[in-house]
Design an enzyme around this catalytic site. Sequence first.
Site, short mmCIF file in Angstrom:
data_model
loop_
_atom_site.label_atom_id
_atom_site.label_comp_id
_atom_site.label_asym_id
_atom_site.label_seq_id
_atom_site.Cartn_x
_atom_site.Cartn_y
_atom_site.Cartn_z
N THR A 147 54.05 41.05 59.75
CA THR A 147 53.98 42.50 59.93
C THR A 147 54.37 42.84 61.36
O THR A 147 54.72 41.96 62.15
CB THR A 147 52.56 43.03 59.66
OG1 THR A 147 51.71 42.73 60.77
CG2 THR A 147 51.98 42.43 58.39
N CYS A 148 54.28 44.12 61.70
CA CYS A 148 54.70 44.55 63.03
C CYS A 148 53.78 44.04 64.14
O CYS A 148 54.18 44.02 65.30
CB CYS A 148 54.79 46.07 63.09
SG CYS A 148 53.26 46.92 62.67
N ARG A 167 51.47 41.10 63.57
CA ARG A 167 50.85 39.81 63.26
C ARG A 167 51.83 38.91 62.51
O ARG A 167 52.69 39.38 61.76
CB ARG A 167 49.56 39.96 62.47
CG ARG A 167 49.74 40.31 61.00
CD ARG A 167 48.40 40.40 60.25
NE ARG A 167 47.57 41.45 60.80
CZ ARG A 167 46.42 41.24 61.43
NH1 ARG A 167 45.94 40.02 61.56
NH2 ARG A 167 45.72 42.26 61.91
N SER A 221 43.22 45.33 61.89
CA SER A 221 44.43 46.02 62.35
C SER A 221 44.22 46.65 63.72
O SER A 221 43.09 46.93 64.12
CB SER A 221 44.83 47.11 61.36
OG SER A 221 45.10 46.57 60.08
N GLU A 261 44.20 51.16 58.66
CA GLU A 261 45.56 51.48 58.20
C GLU A 261 45.82 50.81 56.86
O GLU A 261 45.44 49.67 56.62
CB GLU A 261 46.59 51.07 59.25
CG GLU A 261 46.59 49.60 59.64
CD GLU A 261 47.70 48.84 58.95
OE1 GLU A 261 48.41 49.44 58.14
OE2 GLU A 261 47.82 47.63 59.21
#
Length: 497
Positions: free
Chosen positions: A58-59, A61, A118, A123
């Site tokens: 993800t952005c 992790r 997060s 989120e």
Amino acid sequence: MSGSTRTGSASVLLVGLSFRSAPVTMLEQATVADADLPKMQLSLVDNDVISESLVLSTCNRMEFYTVANAFHSGLDHVVDTIAQFSGLQTAELEPHLYVHYADSAAEHMLKVASGLDSMVIGEQQIIGQLRSAYQSANETGTVGRTLHDLTQRALRTGKRVHSETAIDSAGASMVSFALDQALRYIEPARALSAVVDDAPLSQPLAGHRALIIGAGAMASLASTHLGKLGIDHVTVANRTLSRAENLVNHARQAGVDASAVPLDGVTDCLSAVDIVVSATGAVGNVVTEQDVRAAVGAAGGVASVAGRRGTKVMIDLSMPADIEHSVAEIDGVKLLNIEELTTMAGDRVQDESPARAIVADELQSFLEQQRAQSVVPTVKALRQKAGEVMAEELMALERLTPDMSEADRAAVVKSMKRVVDKLLHTPTVQAKKLSAGGQQVSYPDALAALFNLPNGMVDSVTQPGQADSSAAQTAGTSARADQIPSAARVGRVVREA
């Protein structure tokens, strides 16, 4: 520990790298492109230690979920694979990696899916990202029973948390907090017109224009909050123009003037806005220092398009960063990135206890399910062994009773199967219950529990006198068996005893 996420001698091993453990530059370098995920997942299982793999990218992790039959060698292989695909040295990576094993790995995935780990608590985008990661690994063929069960439980947990708690408001809180901070740097546009001059204090952005880059959940929240603050116009830029247009339609329905442009139109919009909110989650900068310097120059230094001088505020809610860090060095520009905002927000976080209670509940249920499943291979082996013994006995019976009718023989077979099924049914059920409970019991207690022996039955057959008699009978049986030299006759004695 009887790890719930163990399959035989194998356990779930998680190695991760996130905004909590590593600098942004390292996260950006370690990020694996979607096109490379299948190759990486196959590389993780290309050995004798790891049997399953799933990569969550993800952005903010990178997490590598695997099923390993040995902790240390499994860990070494995962770290080496990360180094190979990222180009980073192992020595660079190791100080920033976190590791979870067995039950701890399962708990971590459930927390991640719930939005509890997060950067912006609560989120929802992570649920879709985890689902996509599972689909990718499943299509590649690197997901087995263990990671399938774990991922499905995590997705279920995430959905429960978002539907049963108010944690979603935490994301909105971060967006509203970011815009509240932006107001500190933007001059009120009071002198522009009578309409603006009469604008209520609750609409401090009246007379201002904003650019939103992205069309996901955070971008949608930003559009909504900008509307509440009285923004004059919102421009939405996105790689997929149709998604930007959808967000524009929602903004218009809320009474906000809005328009959509493709992502490559961002640079043309920068000089005409006072606020930029970027939340794309893309790999690489969407807005560069050169873009912003050109925009500031086009607007006449730090003067806005409306003719007043003020600060252009740029809010970057993405990780990796959408906006180049050096933008912060430009005069007349204030850059607020997600790291700075998280630090500034401090205690302004949603109560997480209801969400954590759901995670604990789902984790306990998952652990029990996995422990119950762990005994299935043993139960199958037990039934197979019972079937083999029954087959041997039937063959011996055929030799001893060649004249038995087919009807009688069928009746005997049916009867023996019934006996075997009845004898094994209770221990099968009890074994799963005992495994699910995870409690430790002694061998005698386990045997009594497996066969569900009534309370007092064991005591009744071991009373003084009866125990001695039982021991003597056992010794006698053993003596008779020892006196029979033929292995073939041993089976006959057992049958006759």
